[in-house]
Design a protein around this motif. Structure first.
Motif, PDB file in Angstrom:
ATOM      1  N   UNK A  75       1.136  -1.491   0.039  1.00 34.84           N
ATOM      2  CA  UNK A  75       0.135  -0.353   0.079  1.00 34.84           C
ATOM      3  C   UNK A  75       1.120   1.376  -0.180  1.00 34.84           C
ATOM      4  N   UNK A  76       1.182   1.993  -0.897  1.00 39.48           N
ATOM      5  CA  UNK A  76       1.997   2.772  -1.279  1.00 39.48           C
ATOM      6  C   UNK A  76       1.051   4.411  -1.502  1.00 39.48           C
ATOM      7  N   UNK A  77       1.291   5.079   0.166  1.00 34.28           N
ATOM      8  CA  UNK A  77       1.034   6.182  -0.019  1.00 34.28           C
ATOM      9  C   UNK A  77       1.796   7.809  -0.312  1.00 34.28           C
ATOM     10  N   UNK A  78       1.115   8.607  -1.320  1.00 33.79           N
ATOM     11  CA  UNK A  78       1.862   9.386  -2.021  1.00 33.79           C
ATOM     12  C   UNK A  78       0.113  10.473  -2.142  1.00 33.79           C
ATOM     13  N   UNK A  79       0.410  11.988  -2.233  1.00 34.10           N
ATOM     14  CA  UNK A  79      -1.075  13.002  -2.821  1.00 34.10           C
ATOM     15  C   UNK A  79      -0.573  13.102  -4.082  1.00 34.10           C
ATOM     16  N   UNK A  80       0.716  13.328  -4.526  1.00 33.72           N
ATOM     17  CA  UNK A  80       1.217  13.814  -5.382  1.00 33.72           C
ATOM     18  C   UNK A  80       1.310  12.735  -6.539  1.00 33.72           C
ATOM     19  N   UNK A  81       1.798  11.307  -5.574  1.00 34.21           N
ATOM     20  CA  UNK A  81       1.694  10.407  -6.907  1.00 34.21           C
ATOM     21  C   UNK A  81       3.126   9.818  -7.485  1.00 34.21           C
ATOM     22  N   UNK A  93       9.765  10.824  -5.717  1.00 32.54           N
ATOM     23  CA  UNK A  93      10.990   9.510  -6.087  1.00 32.54           C
ATOM     24  C   UNK A  93      10.867   8.820  -5.568  1.00 32.54           C
ATOM     25  N   UNK A  94      11.102   8.489  -4.144  1.00 32.98           N
ATOM     26  CA  UNK A  94      11.772   7.262  -3.648  1.00 32.98           C
ATOM     27  C   UNK A  94      10.682   5.723  -3.468  1.00 32.98           C
ATOM     28  N   UNK A  95       9.476   6.479  -4.054  1.00 32.89           N
ATOM     29  CA  UNK A  95       8.859   5.792  -4.403  1.00 32.89           C
ATOM     30  C   UNK A  95       8.694   4.948  -5.463  1.00 32.89           C
ATOM     31  N   UNK A  96       8.472   5.901  -6.177  1.00 28.36           N
ATOM     32  CA  UNK A  96       8.555   5.766  -7.955  1.00 28.36           C
ATOM     33  C   UNK A  96      10.045   4.627  -8.377  1.00 28.36           C
ATOM     34  N   UNK A  97      10.702   4.897  -7.981  1.00 27.46           N
ATOM     35  CA  UNK A  97      11.884   4.582  -8.358  1.00 27.46           C
ATOM     36  C   UNK A  97      12.042   2.781  -7.649  1.00 27.46           C
ATOM     37  N   UNK A 108      -4.008  11.916  -6.736  1.00 28.86           N
ATOM     38  CA  UNK A 108      -3.539  11.980  -8.095  1.00 28.86           C
ATOM     39  C   UNK A 108      -3.140  10.820  -9.057  1.00 28.86           C
ATOM     40  N   UNK A 109      -4.528  10.272  -9.686  1.00 27.87           N
ATOM     41  CA  UNK A 109      -4.930   9.074 -10.435  1.00 27.87           C
ATOM     42  C   UNK A 109      -3.917   8.270 -11.707  1.00 27.87           C
ATOM     43  N   UNK A 110      -3.818  10.012 -12.107  1.00 26.47           N
ATOM     44  CA  UNK A 110      -2.907   9.505 -13.486  1.00 26.47           C
ATOM     45  C   UNK A 110      -1.453   9.846 -12.856  1.00 26.47           C
ATOM     46  N   UNK A 111      -0.618   9.703 -12.439  1.00 29.47           N
ATOM     47  CA  UNK A 111       0.359   9.833 -11.837  1.00 29.47           C
ATOM     48  C   UNK A 111       1.487   8.839 -11.621  1.00 29.47           C
ATOM     49  N   UNK A 112       2.722   9.133 -11.890  1.00 30.28           N
ATOM     50  CA  UNK A 112       3.455   8.053 -12.434  1.00 30.28           C
ATOM     51  C   UNK A 112       3.044   6.522 -11.263  1.00 30.28           C
ATOM     52  N   UNK A 113       2.111   7.117  -9.831  1.00 29.67           N
ATOM     53  CA  UNK A 113       2.396   5.714  -8.692  1.00 29.67           C
ATOM     54  C   UNK A 113       0.536   5.155  -9.602  1.00 29.67           C
ATOM     55  N   UNK A 114      -0.287   6.185  -9.512  1.00 30.66           N
ATOM     56  CA  UNK A 114      -1.477   5.337 -10.337  1.00 30.66           C
ATOM     57  C   UNK A 114      -1.361   4.424 -11.565  1.00 30.66           C
ATOM     58  N   UNK A 115      -0.250   4.925 -11.949  1.00 40.79           N
ATOM     59  CA  UNK A 115      -0.426   4.570 -13.276  1.00 40.79           C
ATOM     60  C   UNK A 115       0.176   2.926 -13.350  1.00 40.79           C
TER      61      UNK A 115
END
Length: 332
Positions: free
Chosen positions: A101-107, A110-114, A132-139
């Protein structure tokens, strides 16, 4: 920055109310957006054989620690892994049976997306709690939980305030849905909180706190009034049971009963001729030894008494307790 001499308490109160209103509106709006994706997220967690690994940076990380703790205490094994530490070895804490379960308001933290390619390569389901569902994390997520807010409560719309409140509330919603799906009950919660007040109330039984054996005040029905008085004084519970030879409870006599008896008799009779059977109250309140201590406390309160006789399943006298015993056990 203004100094304290310019502080306006009226303005501070207005700002506090505005903050609470903004955050309440954010949660209400989020509730209206919940859809089938939430049910899918719950199903993914229920299907997993491992734990929920919660990750987040900054304020989202603080929220993530609380969500992990709430999940763990309500029947869903969970832990928090800091994304920055994960890049330096802690990623090994994630196993094939887990759910992330990854949490990030901006999505876009960097520490998560990597970490996303590595998590996906492990075949671990990824839930994103993001604004932001359309950000990197959401995609890259298998399921996206929408925690977006129209604005922060911060007057500058900068400090994470409404967004972290939304994250926290959505995490609580997930935990509640999971505990319900698992049939998690109050006594299950108590077992994971044995040191807390709820744990004491739900795990402490009458048998754990009652007086037993020679410490139980008890006389035979033929015992003289003086014998009752000595038993009450000796055992220090302010009362004594009156029981048959086989242990059946016949009645009870308290120090309050003694005072009332003396007041009623005046100079008109010899109390020494009375026996326990003459002065006892029949059919006294009793509690089973296997009952929860909190039930005994409730019975005392409802009956406006301070002591109880304890019986076994056959109704035979096995113990006694008073409100002080329950207070020492921190049940009341």
């Amino acid at each position: 920055m203004s100094n304290s001499s310019e502080f306006d308490p009226v303005h501070a109160l207005a700002l506090a109310r505005e903050t609470l209103g903004i955050e309440a509106d954010a949660i209400t709006a989020m509730a209206g957006r919940l859809d089938e994706r939430f049910g899918h997220a719950v199903h993914l967690v229920l299907q997993s054989q491992g734990r929920v690994v919660v990750m987040g940076m900054g304020k989202s990380g603080h929220v993530g620690r609380k969500i992990a703790a709430t999940l763990a205490s309500t029947g869903t094994p969970a832990l928090f892994v800091h994304p920055a530490e994960a890049s330096h070895g802690d990623l090994g804490m994630i196993t094939a049976g887990d759910v992330v379960l990854a949490i990030s308001n901006s999505g876009e933290s960097e520490e998560l997306t990597v970490l996303l390619p590595l998590i996906k390569r492990m075949g671990v389901p990824l839930l994103a709690l993001t604004g932001r569902a359309d950000a990197t994390l959401g995609r890259h997520a298998d399921v996206v939980l929408d925690a977006s807010v129209s604005k922060e409560a911060c007057p500058h719309n900068l400090a994470p305030t409404a967004s972290t409140t939304a994250q926290l509330a959505l995490g609580d919603a997930l935990a509640v849905a999971l505990l319900d799906a698992r049939g998690f009950k109050a006594d299950d919660f108590a077992r994971s909180h044995p040191g807390g007040a709820l744990g004491r109330k739900l795990l402490t039984h009458v048998s754990d706190v009652m007086r037993s054996g020679a410490n139980v005040p008890c006389v035979a029905p033929e015992a003289a009034l003086m014998a009752l008085m000595r038993e009450i004084s000796a055992k220090g519970l302010g009362m004594t049971a009156v029981a048959a030879d086989d242990g059946r409870v016949l009645g009870i006599f308290t120090d309050g009963d003694l005072r009332r008896l003396i007041e009623q008799s005046g100079d008109g009779g010899d109390l020494r001729t009375l026996t326990a059977r003459d002065v006892m109250h029949q059919n006294p309140r009793t509690v089973r030894a296997g009952a929860l201590a909190v039930e005994a406390a409730g019975l005392m309160e409802a009956s406006r008494i301070t002591s109880l006789l304890v019986v076994d399943d056959a109704g035979l006298l096995v113990g006694a307790l008073n409100s002080n015993d329950l207070m020492r056990a921190k049940v009341i």
